[in-house]
Design an enzyme around this catalytic site. Sequence first.
Site, short mmCIF file in Angstrom:
data_model
loop_
_atom_site.label_atom_id
_atom_site.label_comp_id
_atom_site.label_asym_id
_atom_site.label_seq_id
_atom_site.Cartn_x
_atom_site.Cartn_y
_atom_site.Cartn_z
CB CYS A 52 -0.90 0.03 1.23
SG CYS A 52 -1.84 -1.49 1.53
CG ASP A 84 -5.59 -2.27 8.83
OD1 ASP A 84 -4.65 -1.64 9.31
OD2 ASP A 84 -6.76 -1.98 9.02
CB CYS A 125 -2.07 1.14 4.82
SG CYS A 125 -2.55 -0.55 5.27
CG ASP A 126 -7.31 -0.55 5.51
OD1 ASP A 126 -6.91 -0.48 4.34
OD2 ASP A 126 -7.97 -1.52 5.94
CE LYS A 127 -7.93 1.01 10.89
NZ LYS A 127 -7.84 0.01 9.79
CB CYS A 198 -6.67 -4.12 -0.19
SG CYS A 198 -5.39 -4.73 0.95
CD GLU A 450 -9.98 -3.89 9.90
OE1 GLU A 450 -9.37 -4.67 9.13
OE2 GLU A 450 -10.18 -2.70 9.63
CB SER A 476 -11.37 -6.49 7.05
OG SER A 476 -10.95 -6.20 5.74
#
Length: 560
Positions: A52, A84, A125-127, A198, A450, A476
């Site tokens: 990511c 993650d 990435c996610d956060k 992702c 998650e 997730s």
Amino acid sequence: MSEPANRRSRLTTSGLHRAPNRGMLRAVGMQEDDFERPMIGVASLFSQITPCNSHLDRLAQRGCEGVYAGGGFPQIYGAPTASDGIMMGHQGMRYSLVSREVIADSIEVVSGGMNHDGVLAFGGCDKNMPGCLMAMARMNAPSIFVYGGTILPGLNDEGQDIDIVSIFETVGQYQAGSVDEQRVRHIECSACPGAGACGGMYTANTMASAIEAMGMALPYSASVPAIASAKEDEAFQAGRQLVKLVEHNLCPRDIITRKSLENAYTLALALGGSTNALLHLTAIAREAEVEWGLDDYDRIGDRVPHLADLKPSGRYVMYHLHRAGGTPAVMRALLDAGYLHGDCITVTGRTVAENLERIPSIYSRKQNVLHPVDQPFYPTGHLVVLRGNLAPEGAVAKVAGLKERARTGPARVFDGEEACYQAVQNREIKAGDMVVIRGEGPVGGPGMREMLAVTAALVGQGLGESVGLLTDGRFSGGTHGLVVGHVTPEAWVGGPIALLQDGDIVTIDADRKLLHVDLTDEELARRRAAWQTPPPRETRGVLAKYARCVKSASEGAITF
């Protein structure tokens, strides 16, 4: 007389008494004329931990070039990230949501301490996305976020698109005996072909899309793939545009409003986005001091249809959406249908409607990714706020792609993810069960893990449509099935989920917006009287600090 563009950084660099400051800055490349330029903090979340973020160094450099070309002086610095996908399914996931707060704090510490005139942030990435936006809203200096972009899909032996969730689900198929180890190995080696976040409408792409719709990123930021040359051009243009925002003092709180948050959540709903959107948008709203809560998600969800055939509940990934016209084309379709506020100002200096004026609707192309507004997957949102005697403060259900939006069955209660995953591996979960994973909330985890490893394994075993799952933790963006997360109050602080026992009859009903256990108030009170507060799992370090400071998931799990 108007303020100079370096209105903030002059506190660091201007005047004879700041000679020591300038002396150190000269040592890192500033020239005499540069001290009159606005100083821009360029926060790069580059790391070699995860695909990511593995390319963000070159994007951040292009951003610096854009800042300088626009008349500013860039100062690049690092901020941490956590993966993650790699931390999923073990103790490392406890650090995931914590990293959002650390990212926000890190950016504030550096750009706040340097009195940067603006902030340009690069995340993948996610956060990363919510962490950067929280810092921007908190500091309220002119800011632009640049998304690192989505990964391309991988291919399996049959030529079908696969991604990271395919690996998790293949592990479940292996546990069920439907595939062999060689198949798992092939999917493992093929699912992630290079740089980028992702690929499905998981949390990274959900939040990137929401931020673009919110107006805090340039058009197409969410949908351009990580490896595209257009992503490097975006980084350059964002740097140059940020200097203009600094000159006009257009700040995040001018952009992040109730209307722009509605736009953000509307796009997330239309695209079939992650439950994490509610957690993160709430946190961003809190930092921007905008009144915003679960009732707002409920209100918007009642009117916005689910339109996109995107993973995890659909067939396609963000790359296909990009080829079909990208996020602006979707936004144009939503604007034309009356679902977006076109008058919201954005980081381009123009309104949403002005940004989309020359963008053709996605329906002007031959494509299969987005359903027509009058033929949606479902006429209302796939993310539903539930309440009831199991969630007095609320919970969030994800019902995308489900044939049944309600289920009642006996509880199978597990204290922690590991115990549940072991039961899944042992094939102890049966059709009709209501799986309960508790003790995974923000305080209890600590960190609100998650549960993708559990849900993907259940899908792989063929149970995705026949069991319910609820937790005070999170899911997730790659999760699908009848799942309920963010159950509040959480178990660790004595929420009703702490009182459940095996065999209790639990109901999840998305249509009635209900999460209920078939117990009388008297029985719940009897169990509560016997319940004792458990000791903290962590007594030192960042997780212990987080548990002491974190608020409920219904408040965005922010820290104070």
